[in-house]
Every structure is written in structure tokens, then in C-alpha cells.
Design an enzyme around this catalytic site. Structure first.
Site, PDB file in Angstrom:
ATOM      1  N   ASP A  94      -2.685  -1.262  10.674  1.00 32.37           N
ATOM      2  CA  ASP A  94      -2.739  -1.260   9.206  1.00 32.37           C
ATOM      3  C   ASP A  94      -3.378  -2.522   8.626  1.00 32.37           C
ATOM      4  O   ASP A  94      -3.695  -2.556   7.434  1.00 32.37           O
ATOM      5  CB  ASP A  94      -1.329  -1.124   8.610  1.00 32.37           C
ATOM      6  CG  ASP A  94      -0.873   0.324   8.517  1.00 32.37           C
ATOM      7  OD1 ASP A  94      -1.676   1.218   8.848  1.00 32.37           O
ATOM      8  OD2 ASP A  94       0.286   0.550   8.125  1.00 32.37           O
ATOM      9  N   LYS A 135       0.856  -1.183   0.000  1.00 29.52           N
ATOM     10  CA  LYS A 135       0.000   0.000   0.000  1.00 29.52           C
ATOM     11  C   LYS A 135       0.892   1.232   0.000  1.00 29.52           C
ATOM     12  O   LYS A 135       2.062   1.201   0.425  1.00 29.52           O
ATOM     13  CB  LYS A 135      -0.939   0.024   1.204  1.00 29.52           C
ATOM     14  CG  LYS A 135      -0.277   0.078   2.575  1.00 29.52           C
ATOM     15  CD  LYS A 135       0.172   1.472   3.025  1.00 29.52           C
ATOM     16  CE  LYS A 135       0.841   1.442   4.401  1.00 29.52           C
ATOM     17  NZ  LYS A 135       1.551   2.721   4.714  1.00 29.52           N
TER      18      LYS A 135
END
Length: 283
Positions: free
Chosen positions: A137, A12
Site C-alpha cells: 500500500d 485512504k
């Protein structure tokens, strides 16, 4: 369960990141925009007898008892009462300490794949709650779509309108310790919050970037190099150390790769608004 194909655990990037406060328990309050990349680790899963969990190959500095993949597998088995074991083979592409979410993504892929292979039947919100227990996350990789995030990163809103450009991504040869950045006394912890429309209308920022550049000269060198190389809006992702910029008109990635300073790694990557394993989990 027998050996299966390799499953991706994508990187990401944070297209924007703002620290807007801090909770009494020490966790920082954020606004950020997550987007996946077509760069990924891959994982293979092999059956073991109940209660046995193993990951290979060894990762320097990551003992098995701290490994997020194994913690994810054990957590799923414990929470669902599943009597299975697993051996995980991790093919590592994403640099550690790079701000790309590699460990969190590996854990999310482990939860999604084993949830299906073991027949646990957990839906996306359930897996996201488990993922949050592993790290802030992890839920965004289970969410399955690019997202606007608030809180400590767990309050997610899909951003289907986010552009999916090609980026030039660089790891400048250093590892940034996220916890140390967030503990640092010079970190500004109360930036004014913004709206989604303001993010979409203005140049993105990462409020961690100034401090990371001060503490890690290699990151500062990287962002300066990217600006002179013609990359559009180069910025740090997460707490770093990776930096990315859009490939502008007339910028040839082959020339950038050829001129990369010694000790740096780089990739030409595509932004993706949908996780490659999105359809593995029911909403």
C-alpha cells in the site's frame, strides 16, 4: 536538519476492491480504487547524528525495529548513501487495523519528507520502488493521486474524474488482521475482473466484505447501522475494520454522531484526489 512543521500522512479508502487471483508466491491479485481523505496522522522530523533513528511515542504492539517510519528512513539512507539520522514524532489519529492505510501512509510521508530534507533528489518512480519494498500500500501514497490499482496494488493509473464526496467514516472498535483475512480458507480468490468504466457506472463492491462481516460481528453491526441511518452505499474499506458511506441529502452528521453506539469512533471526512504532499516530489 532541525525541527520542522508537522507533515500530514492522510488516510485512504478503497472505493472498490476485488480479489481476482493469487500468485504462486501467495500474494493476491487485486483490482481496487484508492482515494485519500482529509483525515490524517501527522509527523515531525528532528535531526540526529548519522546512523541514529528513533520514533516516539511508543505504539502498543509495534516495536521500533518493525516500525514502518523507521524502516522507511533507514531504507532511504541506505539506498542513497545519505549520512543522516532522524527522530520522528508521530501524532497518531488513524486507527490501527482499520483499513485506512495508516502505517503505509506514515512510511510514504517519511520517504517524501526526508527525500527533500536530506537532499536525496529521488523522483516519484524511485520513491515508489522503495515504498513497494516496505509494503504493497505504500506506493499509492507516493503516487500522489487517486488511483485505479491492479497487480498486488502497485500498478497504478490516475483517476482524476473520481468524485470527492463527504463520507461518514466509522471505526467499530475492533482491529482486523489483514494477513489473517487473506489466508482464510473461505476467502474467494478469483472474482471476475472489471473495467474502470464498469466501476464508474455501477454500485461499488468490496469482495472481502462478506468474509470480514462473518468473522467480525462488530463490522456486520456497523454496516447494518449505517444502512438504517440513511448513508449511501455503506461499505468496508480494505480488509476493514473501518466502514464508510456517503452523506445523502437530509442526513445530518451531527445526529449520526450523537446516536453512535458505545465503543465506536466516527469522523465526517472529505474524499480527496490529490495527496497534500503531492508537490513535494518531482515526477
Amino acid at each position: 536538519m532541525s525541527a520542522v512543521e508537522a507533515f500530514p500522512a492522510p488516510a485512504k479508502i478503497n472505493r472498490m476492491l476485488r480479489v481476482v487471483g493469487q500468485r504462486e508466491d501467495g500474494y493476491h491479485l487485486l483490482q481496487t480504487v484508492f482515494q485519500y481523505l482529509d483525515l490524517a496522522d501527522t509527523l515531525e522530523f528532528h535531526s540526529l547524528s548519522a546512523g541514529h533513528f528513533h520514533r516516539s511515542p511508543e505504539l502498543a504492539g509495534v516495536p521500533e525495529e518493525q516500525d514502518l517510519c523507521l524502516r522507511a528512513a533507514r531504507l532511504l539512507a541506505d539506498e542513497t548513501g545519505c549520512r543522516e539520522g532522524v527522530a520522528i514524532t508521530l501524532h497518531k489519529t488513524l486507527p490501527m487495523g482499520g483499513g485506512l492505510g495508516g502505517g503505509s501512509s506514515d512510511a510514504a510521508t517519511t520517504l517524501m519528507v526526508l527525500n527533500q530534507l536530506w537532499g536525496c533528489g529521488l523522483k516519484r518512480p524511485d520513491l515508489m520502488q522503495l515504498g513497494l519494498r516496505l509494503g504493497a500500500d505504500v506506493p499509492v501514497f507516493l503516487f500522489g493521486r487517486s488511483a485505479w490499482a491492479e497487480g498486488i496494488g502497485e500498478r497504478l493509473q490516475a483517476l482524476p474524474e473520481l468524485s470527492e464526496p463527504r463520507f461518514f467514516l466509522i471505526h467499530p472498535g475492533v482491529s482486523v488482521q489483514t494477513a489473517a483475512i487473506f489466508r482464510h480458507p473461505r476467502l474467494t480468490r478469483r472474482h471476475p475482473p472489471i473495467t474502470i468504466s464498469a466501476f464508474l457506472a455501477k454500485a461499488p463492491t468490496n469482495t472481502l466484505e462478506e468474509l470480514v462481516r462473518q468473522l467480525y460481528p462488530a463490522v456486520d453491526d456497523c454496516l447494518r447501522w449505517m444502512a438504517t441511518a440513511g448513508l449511501v452505499e455503506p461499505m468496508l474499506t480494505g480488509s476493514g475494520a473501518c466502514c464508510f458511506g456517503r452523506l445523502g441529502d437530509g442526513v445530518e452528521p451531527e445526529n449520526l454522531l450523537a446516536g453512535l453506539p458505545e465503543g465506536w469512533r466516527a469522523w465526517v471526512v472529505q474524499g480527496r484526489n490529490r495527496h497534500p504532499l503531492h508537490d513535494l516530489v518531482k515526477d
